[in-house]
Each structure stands twice: as structure tokens, then as C-alpha cells.
Write an enzyme that holds these catalytic residues in place. Structure first.
Site, PDB file in Angstrom:
ATOM      1  N   LYS A 250       0.826  -1.213   0.000  1.00 47.11           N
ATOM      2  CA  LYS A 250       0.000   0.000   0.000  1.00 47.11           C
ATOM      3  C   LYS A 250       0.863   1.267   0.000  1.00 47.11           C
ATOM      4  O   LYS A 250       2.081   1.204   0.233  1.00 47.11           O
ATOM      5  CB  LYS A 250      -0.937  -0.035   1.217  1.00 47.11           C
ATOM      6  CG  LYS A 250      -1.931  -1.210   1.179  1.00 47.11           C
ATOM      7  CD  LYS A 250      -2.959  -1.073   2.293  1.00 47.11           C
ATOM      8  CE  LYS A 250      -3.947  -2.229   2.267  1.00 47.11           C
ATOM      9  NZ  LYS A 250      -5.039  -2.057   3.259  1.00 47.11           N
TER      10      LYS A 250
ATOM     11  N   TYR B 119     -12.388  -2.488  -3.894  1.00 41.02           N
ATOM     12  CA  TYR B 119     -12.884  -2.680  -2.528  1.00 41.02           C
ATOM     13  C   TYR B 119     -14.409  -2.632  -2.454  1.00 41.02           C
ATOM     14  O   TYR B 119     -14.956  -2.366  -1.378  1.00 41.02           O
ATOM     15  CB  TYR B 119     -12.280  -1.624  -1.604  1.00 41.02           C
ATOM     16  CG  TYR B 119     -10.859  -1.934  -1.151  1.00 41.02           C
ATOM     17  CD1 TYR B 119     -10.581  -3.079  -0.399  1.00 41.02           C
ATOM     18  CD2 TYR B 119      -9.805  -1.084  -1.447  1.00 41.02           C
ATOM     19  CE1 TYR B 119      -9.292  -3.364   0.039  1.00 41.02           C
ATOM     20  CE2 TYR B 119      -8.510  -1.360  -1.016  1.00 41.02           C
ATOM     21  CZ  TYR B 119      -8.268  -2.501  -0.266  1.00 41.02           C
ATOM     22  OH  TYR B 119      -6.986  -2.780   0.167  1.00 41.02           O
TER      23      TYR B 119
ATOM     24  N   PHE C 174     -15.811   2.693   6.999  1.00 39.86           N
ATOM     25  CA  PHE C 174     -14.436   3.086   6.694  1.00 39.86           C
ATOM     26  C   PHE C 174     -14.151   3.177   5.205  1.00 39.86           C
ATOM     27  O   PHE C 174     -13.017   3.438   4.795  1.00 39.86           O
ATOM     28  CB  PHE C 174     -13.436   2.127   7.372  1.00 39.86           C
ATOM     29  CG  PHE C 174     -13.593   0.668   6.980  1.00 39.86           C
ATOM     30  CD1 PHE C 174     -13.068   0.174   5.793  1.00 39.86           C
ATOM     31  CD2 PHE C 174     -14.265  -0.215   7.808  1.00 39.86           C
ATOM     32  CE1 PHE C 174     -13.195  -1.156   5.438  1.00 39.86           C
ATOM     33  CE2 PHE C 174     -14.406  -1.560   7.464  1.00 39.86           C
ATOM     34  CZ  PHE C 174     -13.879  -2.019   6.281  1.00 39.86           C
TER      35      PHE C 174
ATOM     36  N   ARG D 281      -1.019 -14.321   4.357  1.00 40.69           N
ATOM     37  CA  ARG D 281      -1.755 -13.711   5.470  1.00 40.69           C
ATOM     38  C   ARG D 281      -0.989 -13.863   6.786  1.00 40.69           C
ATOM     39  O   ARG D 281      -1.001 -12.970   7.624  1.00 40.69           O
ATOM     40  CB  ARG D 281      -3.173 -14.278   5.555  1.00 40.69           C
ATOM     41  CG  ARG D 281      -3.996 -13.819   4.355  1.00 40.69           C
ATOM     42  CD  ARG D 281      -5.415 -14.330   4.377  1.00 40.69           C
ATOM     43  NE  ARG D 281      -6.227 -13.671   5.386  1.00 40.69           N
ATOM     44  CZ  ARG D 281      -6.774 -12.469   5.255  1.00 40.69           C
ATOM     45  NH1 ARG D 281      -6.575 -11.769   4.151  1.00 40.69           N
ATOM     46  NH2 ARG D 281      -7.508 -11.961   6.216  1.00 40.69           N
TER      47      ARG D 281
ATOM     48  N   THR E 220      -5.057  -7.422  10.534  1.00 45.32           N
ATOM     49  CA  THR E 220      -5.424  -6.198   9.797  1.00 45.32           C
ATOM     50  C   THR E 220      -5.064  -4.946  10.584  1.00 45.32           C
ATOM     51  O   THR E 220      -4.548  -3.978  10.027  1.00 45.32           O
ATOM     52  CB  THR E 220      -6.951  -6.196   9.518  1.00 45.32           C
ATOM     53  OG1 THR E 220      -7.281  -7.402   8.832  1.00 45.32           O
ATOM     54  CG2 THR E 220      -7.356  -5.002   8.683  1.00 45.32           C
TER      55      THR E 220
ATOM     56  N   ARG F 285       2.857  -6.169   9.088  1.00 43.45           N
ATOM     57  CA  ARG F 285       2.078  -5.054   9.656  1.00 43.45           C
ATOM     58  C   ARG F 285       2.628  -4.613  11.007  1.00 43.45           C
ATOM     59  O   ARG F 285       2.653  -3.411  11.310  1.00 43.45           O
ATOM     60  CB  ARG F 285       0.602  -5.433   9.734  1.00 43.45           C
ATOM     61  CG  ARG F 285      -0.057  -5.362   8.348  1.00 43.45           C
ATOM     62  CD  ARG F 285      -1.413  -5.980   8.352  1.00 43.45           C
ATOM     63  NE  ARG F 285      -2.161  -5.755   7.119  1.00 43.45           N
ATOM     64  CZ  ARG F 285      -3.132  -6.550   6.697  1.00 43.45           C
ATOM     65  NH1 ARG F 285      -3.445  -7.627   7.403  1.00 43.45           N
ATOM     66  NH2 ARG F 285      -3.768  -6.281   5.577  1.00 43.45           N
TER      67      ARG F 285
ATOM     68  N   ASN G 244      -2.066   0.222   6.649  1.00 40.21           N
ATOM     69  CA  ASN G 244      -1.596  -1.049   7.222  1.00 40.21           C
ATOM     70  C   ASN G 244      -0.669  -1.831   6.289  1.00 40.21           C
ATOM     71  O   ASN G 244      -0.616  -3.057   6.331  1.00 40.21           O
ATOM     72  CB  ASN G 244      -2.777  -1.891   7.725  1.00 40.21           C
ATOM     73  CG  ASN G 244      -3.659  -2.403   6.619  1.00 40.21           C
ATOM     74  OD1 ASN G 244      -3.546  -1.966   5.475  1.00 40.21           O
ATOM     75  ND2 ASN G 244      -4.534  -3.334   6.934  1.00 40.21           N
TER      76      ASN G 244
ATOM     77  N   HIS H 123      -2.061  -5.511   1.521  1.00 43.26           N
ATOM     78  CA  HIS H 123      -3.326  -6.222   1.376  1.00 43.26           C
ATOM     79  C   HIS H 123      -3.005  -7.613   0.852  1.00 43.26           C
ATOM     80  O   HIS H 123      -2.071  -7.780   0.072  1.00 43.26           O
ATOM     81  CB  HIS H 123      -4.236  -5.505   0.360  1.00 43.26           C
ATOM     82  CG  HIS H 123      -5.385  -6.364  -0.101  1.00 43.26           C
ATOM     83  ND1 HIS H 123      -6.542  -6.490   0.614  1.00 43.26           N
ATOM     84  CD2 HIS H 123      -5.511  -7.177  -1.182  1.00 43.26           C
ATOM     85  CE1 HIS H 123      -7.353  -7.344  -0.022  1.00 43.26           C
ATOM     86  NE2 HIS H 123      -6.749  -7.776  -1.107  1.00 43.26           N
TER      87      HIS H 123
ATOM     88  N   GLU I  37      -9.296 -11.085  -7.677  1.00 43.44           N
ATOM     89  CA  GLU I  37      -8.374  -9.955  -7.519  1.00 43.44           C
ATOM     90  C   GLU I  37      -7.220 -10.030  -8.523  1.00 43.44           C
ATOM     91  O   GLU I  37      -6.762  -9.002  -9.029  1.00 43.44           O
ATOM     92  CB  GLU I  37      -7.853  -9.919  -6.076  1.00 43.44           C
ATOM     93  CG  GLU I  37      -8.949  -9.533  -5.086  1.00 43.44           C
ATOM     94  CD  GLU I  37      -8.487  -9.496  -3.633  1.00 43.44           C
ATOM     95  OE1 GLU I  37      -9.318  -9.159  -2.776  1.00 43.44           O
ATOM     96  OE2 GLU I  37      -7.304  -9.800  -3.353  1.00 43.44           O
TER      97      GLU I  37
END
Ligand code: CMP
Length: 140
Positions: A10, A50, A58, A86, A92, A103, A113, A116, A127
Site C-alpha cells: 500500500k 474494494y 471506513f 496472510r 489487519t 504489519r 496497514n 493487502h 483480484e
């Protein structure tokens, strides 16, 4: 089982110059990068990506953050790539992420964060299609 997952570094982690460090973690964990592109998402692209969160409180903040700078998008391939990625990312909310996860080490907040990662096989396929279509992935 070898599988693929979609990963996004990100804008916060790109701005901190952490692309290489995060790639090193993927590769050290046995994940291969089989597709990659750097992009500055448009608002429309971020909203579409998203869309599943569009009713969440949010959503606007998430979209604004994701278009605040370039992102690095990659397809990771390997045994249990979805779960492995993950696990590398951590929770998250970075305040809840285990020590040593991406993270915990690089993220500032639940919005900023750092990364993704797809959460399941079906979302991974969707995706990957969203960012790479039929092109851009290089099986090894
Ligand atoms: P990501 O895995 O990219 O998926 C959706 C993003 O929404 C998530 O990471 C967070 O960065 C962001 N987000 C902000 N607030 C929340 C929240 N309360 N719950 C889940 N995700 C949130």
C-alpha cells in the site's frame, strides 16, 4: 497445494521504501513473485477493487488512502500462498499484529496497514483477474 494470491504493497509502505524488504519476506517464505506492476490507482479503480466494503463506515477513508500514492501489486505463487501471505502480513489492525509480521513492523494504523492480501481462493482469482487479466502473470 500450489496456489496464487494477490498482494498489494500500500501507499504507506511504498513511501517508506519497503518494497524490497517486503519482497524479501515473500521470497524467504518460499513464495514466488510471478506478476508485478506499480500503479497509482484512480478513485474508480480503488472503489471497484474494494466494492465488497462499500457499505462499511471506513470505505471512503480506505479509498482515499489507497489513492494517496503509488502501490505495488503482485501475484504470489507457492504452497498455500493465501494463508502463507496472510501469516506474513499479520492482523489487519497493526496494534494486534504479531511481532515479526509485516504489519507489526511497518504499519501505522488500520488504514495505513502496509499490505493487502487475498483472503480466500475465490477472492484471489477475482483480484488477480482485476489487476492482471489474462496477461502479466509469468508461471515458472
Ligand atoms: P485490507 O486487507 O486491504 O482490506 C480492507 C481494508 O480496510 C483493510 O485492509 C484495512 O486497511 C481497512 N480498514 C479500515 N478500517 C477497517 C475495519 N474496521 N475493519 C477492517 N478493515 C478496515
Amino acid at each position: 497445494m500450489a496456489e496464487r494470491t494477490l498482494s498489494i504493497i500500500k501507499p504507506d509502505a511504498v513511501a517508506k521504501n519497503k518494497i524490497g524488504e517486503i519482497y524479501r519476506r515473500f521470497e524467504d517464505a518460499g513464495l514466488q513473485i510471478v506478476g508485478a506492476r506499480m500503479m497509482h490507482l484512480s478513485r474508480e479503480q480503488a472503489e471497484q477493487f474494494y466494492a465488497v466494503h462499500s457499505e462499511r463506515g471506513f470505505f471512503n477513508e480506505l479509498v482515499s488512502f489507497m489513492i494517496s500514492g503509488p502501490v505495488m501489486v503482485q501475484v504470489l505463487e507457492g504452497e498455500n500462498a493465501i494463508t502463507k501471505n496472510r501469516d506474513l502480513m499479520g492482523a489487519t489492525n497493526p496494534a494486534e499484529a504479531e511481532a515479526g509480521t509485516i504489519r507489526a513492523d511497518f504499519a501505522e494504523s488500520i488504514d495505513a496497514n502496509a499490505v493487502h492480501g487475498s483472503d480466500a481462493a475465490e477472492t484471489a482469482a477475482n483480484e488477480i483477474e482485476f489487476f492482471f487479466g489474462d496477461d502479466g502473470v509469468c508461471p515458472r
